[in-house]
Structure formats: structure tokens, C-alpha cells
Write a protein that holds these residues in place. Structure first.
Motif, PDB file in Angstrom:
ATOM      1  N   MET A  47       0.672  -1.442  -0.408  1.00  0.00           N
ATOM      2  CA  MET A  47       0.058   0.240   0.156  1.00  0.00           C
ATOM      3  C   MET A  47       0.607   0.975  -0.017  1.00  0.00           C
ATOM      4  O   MET A  47       0.678   2.207  -0.446  1.00  0.00           O
ATOM      5  CB  MET A  47      -1.039  -0.023   1.393  1.00  0.00           C
ATOM      6  N   ASP A 101      -0.394   4.016  -2.230  1.00  0.00           N
ATOM      7  CA  ASP A 101      -0.944   5.027  -1.698  1.00  0.00           C
ATOM      8  C   ASP A 101      -0.516   6.333  -2.551  1.00  0.00           C
ATOM      9  O   ASP A 101       1.135   6.364  -1.968  1.00  0.00           O
ATOM     10  CB  ASP A 101      -1.098   5.275  -0.203  1.00  0.00           C
ATOM     11  N   ILE A 127      -2.531   7.135   4.854  1.00  0.00           N
ATOM     12  CA  ILE A 127      -3.686   5.544   5.468  1.00  0.00           C
ATOM     13  C   ILE A 127      -4.267   5.574   6.822  1.00  0.00           C
ATOM     14  O   ILE A 127      -3.744   4.881   7.588  1.00  0.00           O
ATOM     15  CB  ILE A 127      -3.083   3.959   5.185  1.00  0.00           C
ATOM     16  N   GLU A 130     -11.689   7.033   1.080  1.00  0.00           N
ATOM     17  CA  GLU A 130     -12.165   5.560  -0.125  1.00  0.00           C
ATOM     18  C   GLU A 130     -10.792   5.087  -0.298  1.00  0.00           C
ATOM     19  O   GLU A 130     -10.507   3.800  -0.394  1.00  0.00           O
ATOM     20  CB  GLU A 130     -11.479   7.352  -1.100  1.00  0.00           C
ATOM     21  N   ASP A 131      -9.401   6.283   0.484  1.00  0.00           N
ATOM     22  CA  ASP A 131      -8.050   4.642   1.324  1.00  0.00           C
ATOM     23  C   ASP A 131      -8.208   4.242   2.491  1.00  0.00           C
ATOM     24  O   ASP A 131      -6.848   3.901   3.374  1.00  0.00           O
ATOM     25  CB  ASP A 131      -6.916   5.800   0.741  1.00  0.00           C
ATOM     26  N   LEU A 181      -8.393  -1.285   1.179  1.00  0.00           N
ATOM     27  CA  LEU A 181      -7.121  -1.238   0.541  1.00  0.00           C
ATOM     28  C   LEU A 181      -6.852  -2.819   0.221  1.00  0.00           C
ATOM     29  O   LEU A 181      -6.323  -2.906  -0.721  1.00  0.00           O
ATOM     30  CB  LEU A 181      -6.093  -0.123   0.572  1.00  0.00           C
TER      31      LEU A 181
END
Length: 837
Positions: free
Chosen positions: A617, A646, A651, A660-661, A666
Motif C-alpha cells: 500500500m 497510496d 492511510i 476512500e483509502d 485497500l
């Protein structure tokens, strides 16, 4: 002691009354620097005498049990009165006063000159009825001095003690100087000084019986004491080892109880009982009484081994290599102490803390570092018990051939570092931990490493024999020698150089092949986890549709590697047992706990998979690139096609999917990318079950990220986390991870504006909505909604306070230097980051 003496007297026909009187008057003497201890001992002797003779108190007999007294402040007029012009009395008292100065500092290790004690006591008898004013002072001050001096000066048939333990580093200056001057052979510790002293005050052919720590039998620091003890006989010994007393736990205190006699009879066979394997006071007693582990050994057998350790249990065959002048390790290799930086916090880092491209890999000679640009270089340092291949975690600042380390000074201006044996840095060899809590383990030392003082190294003169030496040193044969040479599990160069090395030319090739196989298995195991700089990809990334299939394949690989390594080690043991002719003394079996590659572990490996997913990520890893994709330097977005990293290096970890993240979103996407959409639900359930939580899979995974992920991360990365958790507190008002290698001065500002503020707005909206719903809800529903409202209000309050803290840091636009390491950089932001546990 009193009871034993009574039985002896009675066996010779003494009456009870005669025996008691003789024991108190002639047999028991006691000294202590502590007044209360002496009083208690005096009381114990008197009560024991009273037990056998009810009228003992009326007989006027006093025990020879004294508190050691000092002569520092003796009344000079009392001395003059006592001596009464008699030159002999004056000389005797002057000697006693001189020798008992600071006597409580030294206790029984004082040496006192024998005097004419009858003359002194006759004078005390003379002044008993005197009416002179100094009489009372003389009796009060001088009589105890004379009694203590006599007890210290005379020699005894038997000397018995449990001596004090105090290393030289714990002694004050007065005691330290005295011990160095008077007991140079045993100055390392007071207990050893007492071994020497007890021998001095025992008569010729007399006995000394003691219980002490056992290190004097083995360590190099006591070699002169052992040489001196070669002139007397060890009659018997109960070698207790650790856990000998219920009051003392752990492996540190290891003791031996023994009786020595002031004789030197050639080939005298002492009786030794080895009890160190028993793990409690009771089991040691049972083993002692069973008659097992008894050895009849002459001290003359130890002399063939360098430094003459008292290894009474070694079989005769194990001594043959020494008697046959076989080469010792010190003769075929060069064991070396390594770098002592003077301040590891300044000069050492875990490799994953720093900018990866600033680590100098591939150096073959220390001179190469004179002009190389990299600051950090791989460093062998002590780690967990591990054989065959090193646990490569540390790097050291050796830029420009260690310029900063070599010039580093303490606060007092003195050079602090000891860069020892630098010519050996970066050379191929073998290495081991100086200290161990279990067994001895040798590892292959690849070229390209500095080695520090906690990780001793050796460099064979014939490099082609390196695998053979590693195999020999990893065998049970070598461990049996090391247990004899130094059972303290502190494996210094002095211990290793004494190991006999028998090179069997006919078996050399098979040993070399087996050792190289062991090294390969161990390296593969180490590189399967992300804390290895040679880690390529997670072992559960396989071309299968389900993670359970991937895990089963990984488990089979681990089991096969473990089994093969165990088979190899047992075969090596078998070979070296035969080479040393110890088939009747040893077995080649290896316990599972001593095989140092890891088996598959579902809980650990799923957590490791999650950690790898988080790395993907952030862009540390990529599904499209083997090994590290990013650890500082220029960012290359083209490396992340299959699973994009990302974008903003932030995060969030929330109790719901607000962003959204969001980390759970994720992670779900990552699992889908790796194994496919069709099996996503099955795979998420398997992961959730492995985590051990209850509820729906995504809920379990979210709870793991909220509550346990960061603690696991800190543990894996040795409390030097590379992902940092911004955490508002226990209410989980706000949590977000960043990757320290992607940190920018505006990162905190973006956390504040893009995430904290958004979360605050959500809380306000949710609270307002709940308040409206509560106003219109039924009584039963209102209770549930109020509970939820209370939780949201607590989170809102927490994040409001957190926003103030993070606002203060965001405005500063702080930069960090990766070379400073996690500890220093993390501390800058400690008010807004989770505590490292």
C-alpha cells in the motif's frame, strides 16, 4: 556442625557434658563483619550447647564467635595502661592494632601475624581486678581486638564457609587495592579470594569446605588460582549449577560445593557429582542420592587442556586430542574481537531505518571504504540463537574507514571507541554470539560485513576449510567441549581457541557439502521474512486462487526445510562423533528446538502477509517488483501497476470505511488482486479465522488494524517501526499510518487538513443526526442510540484535542534525516504518535 561433632565425641566415649564443653572451647570458631550476624551465630551456638547440657549457661564457657572489630579509634591511654611498659606487650598490641585497621572493610581475608596469645590473655587476667580507670576501656576495646586477631591468625583443621560474592567492579577503592595487592591470583571476585584465604588458614593436611559460584573452575580470569590449586587435592564436589536453591531463580547463579585438602597426592581420584542438568533443588537432591552422574577423576587429567579447567566429567577419549597435540582452533584460524563503537545509539542502525541506497554492500576490504560514498555498512552483531546463516539486521557508520567512530570521544575527552582487528573487517569467515542463553551456534560470515564486539568472528588460515570448521563448531562434539571449557555460555575468543580441531581428510568433502546445504536452508529461511534485506516477495504470494492453498504449499516447504536441516545436522554430529572417537559417549540426535529454521505458523504468517500488504500500500514493496521497491530516494510510480501505491502516504485506520483509502478497503483490494475476485470472500474468511477474531471477516480484520497491527509491527521491527501510527488515543477518534521513508515536511499538514478535519466534520454530522433520531425514537431504541452517541461524543472530544496538537506540529513543516534513525525521529512527533510497545 555442632550435631556432627557431638556424634564424633560420643563415638570416642566422651560424656555429653565433656563433649559440649570441648566443642565450644576448642572446635567452633566464627567471624563476621556484621555485628548482628555474629550475635545470632553466638546465640545459636549457646542454644545448641544448652540443648545437650541443660546447665551449660552456668559453666562460664564462651563461644569463639566474634564480630570483626576495627582498631581505627583505640584509646591510646588504655593501650599504655595495658602494656604497662612491657616492650613485648607493646610490640604485640602495635601489630594487632596496625593489622586490624579498617578490618570491617576486609573481614576474614585479613592476614594477622601470630602473637604470644598466652602472654596477652595473662595480662587481661591481671587487670581484671585492677581499679585503674583505664581497666574498663582496655577490657572493652582491646580484648575483642585480641580475640579477633587470634581467630584470624591461627590455622584450623577444617575451614567452612559460604563466602561473599562481589566482583572487582563492585569493590570500593580500599577493598579493591587490598585485594589486588594481597590476592592477585583471585582478585576478580571476593568468593575466589575466600577460596585462596581458606586454603591459607587451613592446616597442612587440613580441609576447606565451601560453596561458591562455579566460574573459577573454567574462566580465563581464574587460571592462576586454578594453577595454585593444583598443589592441593579436591576430595569431592557436588557441582550444582543453576536452580540449586528455591530462593534463587534463573541461570545466572551457578554454584558448586566442594571439599579440598591441603595435600598433593599424585593421581588422587576425587569424587565429583554433576547435578547441573537437574532443574530444581529437589531434583538435584534426588539425583545426588541416586548415585548417578558420579565421576572419579584425578586433577592431573586437567593439565593437558590449555588453562587447565576443572572438567572432571570429560571422558578420557575426549582428552586424547589434547594429549596427541592436535591443532586447536586458535592455531588454524584467527578468532577476533570486533568493533566497540563507544555509542551504539549514535553509530548503529537497523538496516530498514536508513535510506537503503546509503548502505554499502559488496565491500571486500576495509580500505575500499576510504573513498566510498555510503555512510552505512552491514554489521554482524549478536542476535537470536541461530546456526549456519547470520541474522542480518544491523548496519554501522563506517564511512571513510570509520572516521567518525575513530574520532568519537566521551564527555571526559577520552577516545570512546575500540575499532579492533579492522584488517579483518569485510572478510569471509565464521561468527558467533559472544553471549548465549541456550546453545552455541556458529554462522557463516559472508564477505562484506564489519563485526562488532558482541559477535565474535574467526578467519581460517586455509579458506577452503571454512565449511569444515563451521560444521565442526556446530556439532554436538564442539558444544560438549565448550560446556567443559566455559559453562557460563559466554563464548569469548579465549574459549574458542582451545577447541581441538581434527581435520579428517577422507570426510572433508562430505562435511563441506552438508554444511553448504545447511547454510543454504538457513539463508532461504531468513530471506522469507521482510526484515531480511534479501527478502524478495511474501511466501504466500503464489499462483493459486486461495490463500489456504498458498499456506499449505508454504507449510510443506517449511516442514521439508526443517526436516532436511535436522537430518543434515544429525549426520554432521554422527561424522564428528566418529572423528573424535566418542561413539560410546555421545549420540547424534538433535532436538527440534535446536533446529534454527522456522516452521510455518498460521497466525504469524497471516500477520506477516498483512504486513506485506501494508508495505505494498505504501510502495515499500510492489507486486510487480521483487525485493524493495522504495526505501528512500526518487519515487518511480511505474513500479506499481498491478496494485497502485497510496498517493499521499497517509492511510487512515477507522472504525468504519469513512475514507476512500481506508486501510481495510485497500487490504481487501490487495487480496482480490493477489488471488482473484471469485475467491475473495473465502480468502477474507480464512484470514479472519487465522487472526482469531469473532464476527464478519471485514470486521475482524478492521479490529486487528485498530488494536493489534501496530504492536505486531513494532515487535517485528525491534521497536524501530518504519510505519508510524498517528493516534489520537484510546477512543479511536483518529488513526492513520504513514511510511517514514516517504515522509515530507508537509505530511502532517496534509494529515490535519485532509483527514483530521474531514473526520471531525463526520463526527459533527453523525452526532447531529443521532440527536435528532433520539428525539424521535422509542424508549427501547433511545437507549441504544444514546450509547452510540456517547461513544461518538468521546471520539469527537478526543479528536478535537488531537487536532490542536497536530496543528502545532503541522505549522513547523519539520524535516527528518533518515540517518538519525527511528528512535530520534519518532521522538520529534511523540505527542501525536502511538507509543512504541
Amino acid at each position: 556442625m555442632f550435631d556432627v561433632l557431638m556424634k564424633i565425641y560420643e563415638s570416642y566415649g566422651y560424656t555429653t557434658r565433656e563433649a559440649v564443653a570441648s566443642i565450644v572451647e576448642n572446635n567452633i570458631y566464627g567471624l563476621d563483619i556484621d555485628d548482628r550476624a555474629a550475635q545470632l551465630a553466638y546465640f545459636a551456638v549457646m542454644m545448641k550447647a544448652r540443648q545437650y547440657d541443660r546447665r551449660f549457661f552456668s559453666r562460664g564457657i564462651q563461644p569463639h564467635v566474634y564480630a570483626i572489630v576495627e582498631s581505627n579509634h583505640v584509646d591510646k591511654f588504655a593501650v599504655e595502661y595495658f602494656c604497662n611498659g612491657d616492650a613485648r606487650l607493646k610490640e604485640a598490641m602495635d601489630n594487632i592494632i596496625s593489622e586490624l585497621h579498617d578490618a570491617k572493610e576486609y573481614g576474614s581475608i585479613l592476614t594477622v601475624t601470630p602473637q604470644d596469645w598466652t602472654m596477652l590473655y595473662n595480662r587481661f587476667a591481671e587487670i581484671t581486678e585492677d581499679i585503674n580507670m583505664s581497666r574498663e576501656t582496655a577490657l572493652r576495646e582491646l580484648l575483642p581486638l585480641v580475640q579477633v586477631a587470634e581467630a584470624l591468625a591461627q590455622k584450623y583443621d577444617v575451614v567452612v564457609t559460604n563466602p561473599p560474592y562481589m566482583s572487582s567492579s563492585g569493590m570500593n577503592a580500599i577493598l579493591s587495592d587490598f585485594v589486588k595487592k594481597n590476592y592477585p591470583n583471585s582478585k576478580s571476585d571476593l568468593f575466589a579470594v575466600f577460596i585462596e584465604k581458606c586454603g591459607q588458614i587451613a592446616k597442612k593436611n587440613g580441609y576447606q569446605a565451601m560453596i561458591t559460584q562455579h566460574v573459577w573452575m573454567f574462566l580465563s580470569g581464574y587460571i592462576t588460582l586454578r594453577e595454585k590449586l593444583q598443589t592441593i587435592d579436591i576430595i569431592n564436589m557436588a557441582h550444582l549449577g543453576p536452580h540449586a536453591f528455591e530462593e534463587i531463580s534463573g541461570e545466572i547463579v551457578q554454584t558448586t560445593s566442594f571439599v579440598m585438602r591441603g595435600t598433593n597426592i599424585k593421581n588422587y581420584l576425587g569424587i565429583y557429582v554433576r547435578l547441573i542438568s537437574a532443574n530444581s533443588q529437589d531434583t538435584k537432591e534426588q539425583m545426588f542420592l541416586s548415585g548417578l552422574n558420579r565421576f572419579n577423576t584425578s586433577k592431573d587429567t586437567f593439565t593437558c587442556i590449555p588453562e587447565e579447567p576443572i572438567v572432571y566429567w570429560l571422558p578420557e577419549k575426549a582428552l586424547l586430542p589434547y594429549n596427541n597435540s592436535v591443532s586447536l582452533l586458535g592455531n588454524v584460524a584467527a578468532p577476533c574481537a570486533g568493533l566497540a563503537t563507544g555509542d551504539n545509539n549514535t553509530f548503529q542502525r537497523y538496516w530498514y531505518e536508513v535510506f537503503y541506497n546509503n548502505i554499502g554492500f559488496g565491500v571486500s576490504d576495509v580500505d575500499e571504504t576510504e573513498h566510498r560514498p555510503e555512510k552505512w555498512y552491514p554489521c554482524n552483531s549478536s542476535g537470536e540463537f541461530r546456526k549456519w546463516y547470520t541474522d542480518n539486521l544491523l548496519v554501522v557508520n563506517w564511512q571513510y574507514n570509520g572516521k567518525e567512530i575513530k574520532s568519537f570521544r566521551n564527555a571526559d575527552g577520552k577516545l570512546a571507541a575500540r575499532p579492533q582487528n579492522t584488517v579483518r573487517y569485510f572478510k569471509e569467515g565464521l561468527t558467533w554470539n559472544k553471549l548465549s542463553t541456550s546453545r552455541f551456534a556458529v554462522k557463516y560470515k559472508m564477505p562484506g560485513f564489519v563485526f562488532d564486539d558482541t559477535s565474535r568472528s574467526a578467519f581460517p588460515h586455509e579458506l577452503e576449510l571454512l565449511p569444515y570448521y563451521i560444521g565442526s563448531l556446530c556439532s554436538c562434539v564442539t558444544f560438549s567441549y565448550l560446556q567443559a571449557l566455559d559453562p557460563t555460555m559466554s563464548f569469548t575468543n579465549g574459549d574458542l581457541v582451545r577447541i581441538p580441531m581434527v581435520v579428517d581428510v577422507e570426510r572433508k568433502d562430505i562435511v563441506t557439502k552438508l554444511v553448504k546445504s545447511c547454510i543454504k536452508y538457513s539463508k532461504t529461511d531468513w530471506d522469507s521474512f521482510e526484515t531480511s534485506w534479501d527478502f524478495q516477495y511474501h511466501p504466500l504470494l503464489r499462483k493459486v486462487p486461495t490463500i489456504v492453498e498458498a499456506f499449505n504449499q508454504w507449510q510443506a516447504e517449511c516442514d521439508d526445510r526443517f526436516s532436511q536441516l535436522k537430518v543434515n545436522e544429525e549426520e554432521l554430529n554422527r561424522i564428528f562423533i566418529a572423528i573424535y572417537g566418542l561413539q560410546d559417549e555421545m549420540t547424534p540426535e538433535v532436538e527440534d528446538k535446536d533446529v534454527t529454521v522456522r516452521k510455518a505458523d498460521l497466525g504469524r504468517d497471516i500477520r506477516s502477509f498483512i504486513s506485506y500488504a501494508v508495505g505494498c500500500m505504501f510502495g515499500r514493496y510492489s507486486l510487480d517488483v521483487d525485493g524493495l521497491a522504495y526505501a528512500g530516494g526518487e519515487w518511480d510510480a511505474s513500479k506499481y501497476v498491478s496494485f497502485p501505491a497510496d498517493k499521499d502516504n497517509i492511510i487512515p485506520i477507522c472504525d468504519d470505511e469513512y475514507f476512500e483509502d481506508d486501510i481495510v478497503g485497500l487490504f481487501v483490494e490487495f487480496v482480490k488482486t493477489v488471488y482473484g475476485a471469485e475467491t475473495l470472500d473465502e480468502n477474507l474468511k480464512f484470514i479472519a479465522d487465522a487472526l482469531g477474531g469473532k464476527g464478519q471477516p471485514k470486521e475482524v480484520i478492521r479490529n486487528y488494524f485498530l488494536n493489534d497491527f501496530y504492536a505486531d509491527h513494532c515487535k517485528i521491527y525491534q521497536k524501530r517501526p518504519i510505519y508510524w501510527l498517528f493516534d489520537s488515543g484510546k477512543k479511536n477518534g483518529f488513526k492513520a499510518l504513514i511510511y517514514m521513508h516517504r515522509y515530507q515536511p508537509d505530511t502532517i499538514a496534509r494529515i490535519r487538513t485532509d483527514y483530521v478535519h474531514e473526520q471531525q466534520a463526520r463526527y459533527r454530522t453523525a452526532i447531529a443526526d443521532l440527536e435528532q433520531r433520539i428525539a424521535n425514537a422509542s424508549t427501547g431504541e433511545r437507549v441504544k442510540l444514546n450509547k452510540k452517541l456517547t461513544a461518538l461524543q468521546a471520539q469527537d472530544t478526543e479528536i478535537r484535542t488531537y487536532e490542536e496538537k497536530i496543528h502545532h506540529l503541522a505549522d513547523q513543516m519539520i524535516s527528518i534525516d533518515l540517518d538519525d534513525g527511528v528512535k530520534k525521529n519518532y521522538a520529534i512527533f511523540q505527542d501525536v504518535l502511538a507509543k512504541i510497545k
